[in-house]
Design a protein around this motif. Structure first.
Motif, PDB file in Angstrom:
ATOM      1  N   GLY A  85      53.077  50.083  34.086  1.00 53.40           N
ATOM      2  CA  GLY A  85      53.877  49.084  33.395  1.00 53.40           C
ATOM      3  C   GLY A  85      54.109  47.809  34.184  1.00 53.40           C
ATOM      4  O   GLY A  85      54.790  46.906  33.694  1.00 53.40           O
ATOM      5  N   THR A  86      53.560  47.705  35.390  1.00 53.00           N
ATOM      6  CA  THR A  86      53.734  46.509  36.204  1.00 53.00           C
ATOM      7  C   THR A  86      53.018  45.317  35.587  1.00 53.00           C
ATOM      8  O   THR A  86      51.845  45.415  35.229  1.00 53.00           O
ATOM      9  CB  THR A  86      53.175  46.735  37.629  1.00 53.00           C
ATOM     10  OG1 THR A  86      53.821  47.858  38.218  1.00 53.00           O
ATOM     11  CG2 THR A  86      53.383  45.506  38.504  1.00 53.00           C
ATOM     12  N   GLN A  87      53.733  44.194  35.435  1.00 52.34           N
ATOM     13  CA  GLN A  87      53.089  42.983  34.931  1.00 52.34           C
ATOM     14  C   GLN A  87      52.192  42.403  36.007  1.00 52.34           C
ATOM     15  O   GLN A  87      52.552  42.343  37.181  1.00 52.34           O
ATOM     16  CB  GLN A  87      54.118  41.935  34.512  1.00 52.34           C
ATOM     17  CG  GLN A  87      53.473  40.630  34.025  1.00 52.34           C
ATOM     18  CD  GLN A  87      54.476  39.606  33.553  1.00 52.34           C
ATOM     19  OE1 GLN A  87      55.394  39.931  32.804  1.00 52.34           O
ATOM     20  NE2 GLN A  87      54.305  38.361  33.979  1.00 52.34           N
ATOM     21  N   LEU A  88      51.025  41.945  35.610  1.00 55.39           N
ATOM     22  CA  LEU A  88      50.060  41.375  36.536  1.00 55.39           C
ATOM     23  C   LEU A  88      49.782  39.928  36.172  1.00 55.39           C
ATOM     24  O   LEU A  88      49.603  39.604  34.998  1.00 55.39           O
ATOM     25  CB  LEU A  88      48.771  42.185  36.510  1.00 55.39           C
ATOM     26  CG  LEU A  88      48.946  43.644  36.947  1.00 55.39           C
ATOM     27  CD1 LEU A  88      47.724  44.463  36.558  1.00 55.39           C
ATOM     28  CD2 LEU A  88      49.211  43.733  38.427  1.00 55.39           C
ATOM     29  N   ASP A  89      49.781  39.058  37.183  1.00 52.30           N
ATOM     30  CA  ASP A  89      49.515  37.646  36.998  1.00 52.30           C
ATOM     31  C   ASP A  89      48.264  37.258  37.781  1.00 52.30           C
ATOM     32  O   ASP A  89      47.776  38.020  38.622  1.00 52.30           O
ATOM     33  CB  ASP A  89      50.686  36.796  37.487  1.00 52.30           C
ATOM     34  CG  ASP A  89      51.937  36.971  36.641  1.00 52.30           C
ATOM     35  OD1 ASP A  89      51.869  37.653  35.599  1.00 52.30           O
ATOM     36  OD2 ASP A  89      52.984  36.422  37.037  1.00 52.30           O
ATOM     37  N   MET A  90      47.770  36.073  37.504  1.00 58.27           N
ATOM     38  CA  MET A  90      46.627  35.533  38.238  1.00 58.27           C
ATOM     39  C   MET A  90      46.966  34.126  38.709  1.00 58.27           C
ATOM     40  O   MET A  90      47.451  33.306  37.937  1.00 58.27           O
ATOM     41  CB  MET A  90      45.383  35.503  37.360  1.00 58.27           C
ATOM     42  CG  MET A  90      44.183  34.831  38.011  1.00 58.27           C
ATOM     43  SD  MET A  90      42.724  34.859  36.929  1.00 58.27           S
ATOM     44  CE  MET A  90      42.240  36.567  37.107  1.00 58.27           C
ATOM     45  N   ARG A  91      46.712  33.867  39.991  1.00 55.70           N
ATOM     46  CA  ARG A  91      46.864  32.524  40.541  1.00 55.70           C
ATOM     47  C   ARG A  91      45.467  31.958  40.778  1.00 55.70           C
ATOM     48  O   ARG A  91      44.602  32.622  41.342  1.00 55.70           O
ATOM     49  CB  ARG A  91      47.678  32.562  41.833  1.00 55.70           C
ATOM     50  CG  ARG A  91      47.947  31.200  42.442  1.00 55.70           C
ATOM     51  CD  ARG A  91      49.109  31.283  43.448  1.00 55.70           C
ATOM     52  NE  ARG A  91      48.898  32.340  44.413  1.00 55.70           N
ATOM     53  CZ  ARG A  91      48.243  32.200  45.567  1.00 55.70           C
ATOM     54  NH1 ARG A  91      47.698  31.037  45.879  1.00 55.70           N
ATOM     55  NH2 ARG A  91      48.127  33.215  46.409  1.00 55.70           N
ATOM     56  N   THR A 120      39.061  29.966  43.410  1.00 56.80           N
ATOM     57  CA  THR A 120      39.514  31.262  43.918  1.00 56.80           C
ATOM     58  C   THR A 120      40.582  31.832  43.002  1.00 56.80           C
ATOM     59  O   THR A 120      41.526  31.143  42.619  1.00 56.80           O
ATOM     60  CB  THR A 120      40.066  31.132  45.348  1.00 56.80           C
ATOM     61  OG1 THR A 120      39.052  30.590  46.199  1.00 56.80           O
ATOM     62  CG2 THR A 120      40.487  32.491  45.887  1.00 56.80           C
ATOM     63  N   PHE A 121      40.401  33.107  42.649  1.00 57.90           N
ATOM     64  CA  PHE A 121      41.317  33.825  41.765  1.00 57.90           C
ATOM     65  C   PHE A 121      42.090  34.844  42.598  1.00 57.90           C
ATOM     66  O   PHE A 121      41.488  35.668  43.290  1.00 57.90           O
ATOM     67  CB  PHE A 121      40.531  34.533  40.668  1.00 57.90           C
ATOM     68  CG  PHE A 121      39.638  33.628  39.877  1.00 57.90           C
ATOM     69  CD1 PHE A 121      40.072  33.057  38.688  1.00 57.90           C
ATOM     70  CD2 PHE A 121      38.353  33.340  40.318  1.00 57.90           C
ATOM     71  CE1 PHE A 121      39.242  32.215  37.959  1.00 57.90           C
ATOM     72  CE2 PHE A 121      37.517  32.505  39.588  1.00 57.90           C
ATOM     73  CZ  PHE A 121      37.966  31.936  38.408  1.00 57.90           C
ATOM     74  N   TYR A 122      43.419  34.796  42.519  1.00 55.78           N
ATOM     75  CA  TYR A 122      44.280  35.723  43.247  1.00 55.78           C
ATOM     76  C   TYR A 122      44.963  36.657  42.260  1.00 55.78           C
ATOM     77  O   TYR A 122      45.545  36.198  41.266  1.00 55.78           O
ATOM     78  CB  TYR A 122      45.356  34.967  44.028  1.00 55.78           C
ATOM     79  CG  TYR A 122      44.827  34.053  45.112  1.00 55.78           C
ATOM     80  CD1 TYR A 122      44.777  34.481  46.442  1.00 55.78           C
ATOM     81  CD2 TYR A 122      44.391  32.764  44.802  1.00 55.78           C
ATOM     82  CE1 TYR A 122      44.301  33.639  47.435  1.00 55.78           C
ATOM     83  CE2 TYR A 122      43.915  31.917  45.796  1.00 55.78           C
ATOM     84  CZ  TYR A 122      43.873  32.365  47.106  1.00 55.78           C
ATOM     85  OH  TYR A 122      43.398  31.528  48.088  1.00 55.78           O
ATOM     86  N   LEU A 123      44.926  37.944  42.520  1.00 60.45           N
ATOM     87  CA  LEU A 123      45.637  38.924  41.703  1.00 60.45           C
ATOM     88  C   LEU A 123      46.987  39.196  42.343  1.00 60.45           C
ATOM     89  O   LEU A 123      47.069  39.502  43.533  1.00 60.45           O
ATOM     90  CB  LEU A 123      44.838  40.217  41.609  1.00 60.45           C
ATOM     91  CG  LEU A 123      43.425  40.103  41.036  1.00 60.45           C
ATOM     92  CD1 LEU A 123      42.787  41.487  40.948  1.00 60.45           C
ATOM     93  CD2 LEU A 123      43.442  39.424  39.678  1.00 60.45           C
ATOM     94  N   GLU A 124      48.049  39.095  41.537  1.00 61.10           N
ATOM     95  CA  GLU A 124      49.400  39.262  42.050  1.00 61.10           C
ATOM     96  C   GLU A 124      50.284  39.941  41.012  1.00 61.10           C
ATOM     97  O   GLU A 124      49.997  39.898  39.812  1.00 61.10           O
ATOM     98  CB  GLU A 124      50.011  37.899  42.403  1.00 61.10           C
ATOM     99  CG  GLU A 124      49.268  37.135  43.473  1.00 61.10           C
ATOM    100  CD  GLU A 124      49.856  35.753  43.723  1.00 61.10           C
ATOM    101  OE1 GLU A 124      49.575  35.196  44.782  1.00 61.10           O
ATOM    102  OE2 GLU A 124      50.592  35.251  42.845  1.00 61.10           O
ATOM    103  N   THR A 125      51.358  40.537  41.481  1.00 58.96           N
ATOM    104  CA  THR A 125      52.384  41.008  40.562  1.00 58.96           C
ATOM    105  C   THR A 125      53.186  39.796  40.096  1.00 58.96           C
ATOM    106  O   THR A 125      53.022  38.689  40.620  1.00 58.96           O
ATOM    107  CB  THR A 125      53.323  42.008  41.244  1.00 58.96           C
ATOM    108  OG1 THR A 125      54.067  41.321  42.274  1.00 58.96           O
ATOM    109  CG2 THR A 125      52.531  43.158  41.881  1.00 58.96           C
TER     110      THR A 125
END
Length: 265
Positions: A85-91, A120-125
């Motif tokens: 259920g953790t929301q994931l964002d992209m920077r 560059t794509f960063y995966l983050e919460t």
């Protein structure tokens, strides 16, 4: 198992790798970016990539929530939900974008300047915490003589359409990492380029649009099929040994368990 002398001690590298793989496989909410869903709990050693779970994903619920062309960084909120259920964002960071990214129809659009450069794509919460994973990025309509490639050390494999012409531009290891197509296409799978990156919270692609007003549309139109990781319950313990309590539910982290996994016994 492979051993070497370190400071007068014998270090069992195989056992260390096995422990690391199992611990990684036990982490919740590992992300794999795919068309309208994600796969979670991804393990890789070299090019032995497998999956032990699933998560949901949809760019249709995403929004660009901060950043600017001047700053060269943008945040795309809610690219999906991990299995827990953790929301994931992209920077997204790049100095070659001429306009803000935008989302439409479950896809994300990048609008670069008429110049070559990295994105560059960063995966983050949602809290901005880096989120390491194995994941693919897929780009549509790589055509008109433009090129797209990657020099990222986390790049492990690719899946491209039949029209694409590949070359090894950056890694010099015999694997194609850059593609181009001289004709024109409109959403055809034959002109799609898909990159797979392993065990990382960031990935870089290099865009070479070769023309003005280009829009790079990316998501995952079709996924790279990943085999399941072997469960430790399938491991045959050596004679005279039995499986440790709680070990059967772990993952070996590869498509088949090996002698390096004997420490679960």
């Amino acid at each position: 198992s492979r051993q070497f002398a370190a400071g007068g001690r014998s270090v069992d590298v195989g056992a260390m790798e096995a422990t690391a793989r199992r611990r990684m496989a036990s982490f919740p909410a590992q992300l794999v970016l795919v068309a309208f869903f994600m796969r979670d709990h991804i393990e890789a050693r070299g090019q032995e990539i497998c999956t032990t779970g699933d998560a949901t994903f949809d760019f249709g619920s995403s929004s660009v929530g901060g950043g600017s062309v001047v700053d060269g960084t943008f945040r795309v909120q809610n690219i999906g939900l991990a299995a827990d259920g953790t929301q994931l964002d992209m920077r997204i960071e790049s100095s070659i974008l001429r306009a803000d990214p935008m989302t439409w129809g479950g896809q994300l659009f990048l609008r670069p300047k008429f110049k070559v450069g990295p994105v560059t794509f960063y995966l983050e919460t949602a809290a901005g915490i880096p989120y390491a994973s194995t994941f693919p990025l897929s780009f549509f309509d790589v055509d008109g003589g433009e090129r797209i490639g990657t020099d990222d050390p986390a790049f492990v494999r690719s899946d491209v359409g039949a029209w694409e012409q590949g070359s090894d531009e950056y890694h010099e290891d015999g694997r194609d990492d850059t593609w181009t197509f001289s004709g024109d296409a409109d959403g055809e799978p034959e002109s799609q380029v898909q990159f797979m990156f392993s065990a990382t919270d960031r990935a870089t692609v290099i865009l070479d649009p070769r023309r003005y007003a280009r829009e790079y549309r990316f998501t995952m139109k079709y996924e790279i099929a990943l085999p399941p990781c072997a469960a430790c319950s399938t491991h045959a313990c050596p004679s005279g040994m039995v499986m440790k309590a709680g070990s059967a539910s772990l993952s070996c982290g590869l498509t088949a368990c090996t002698a390096a996994d004997n420490e679960v016994c």
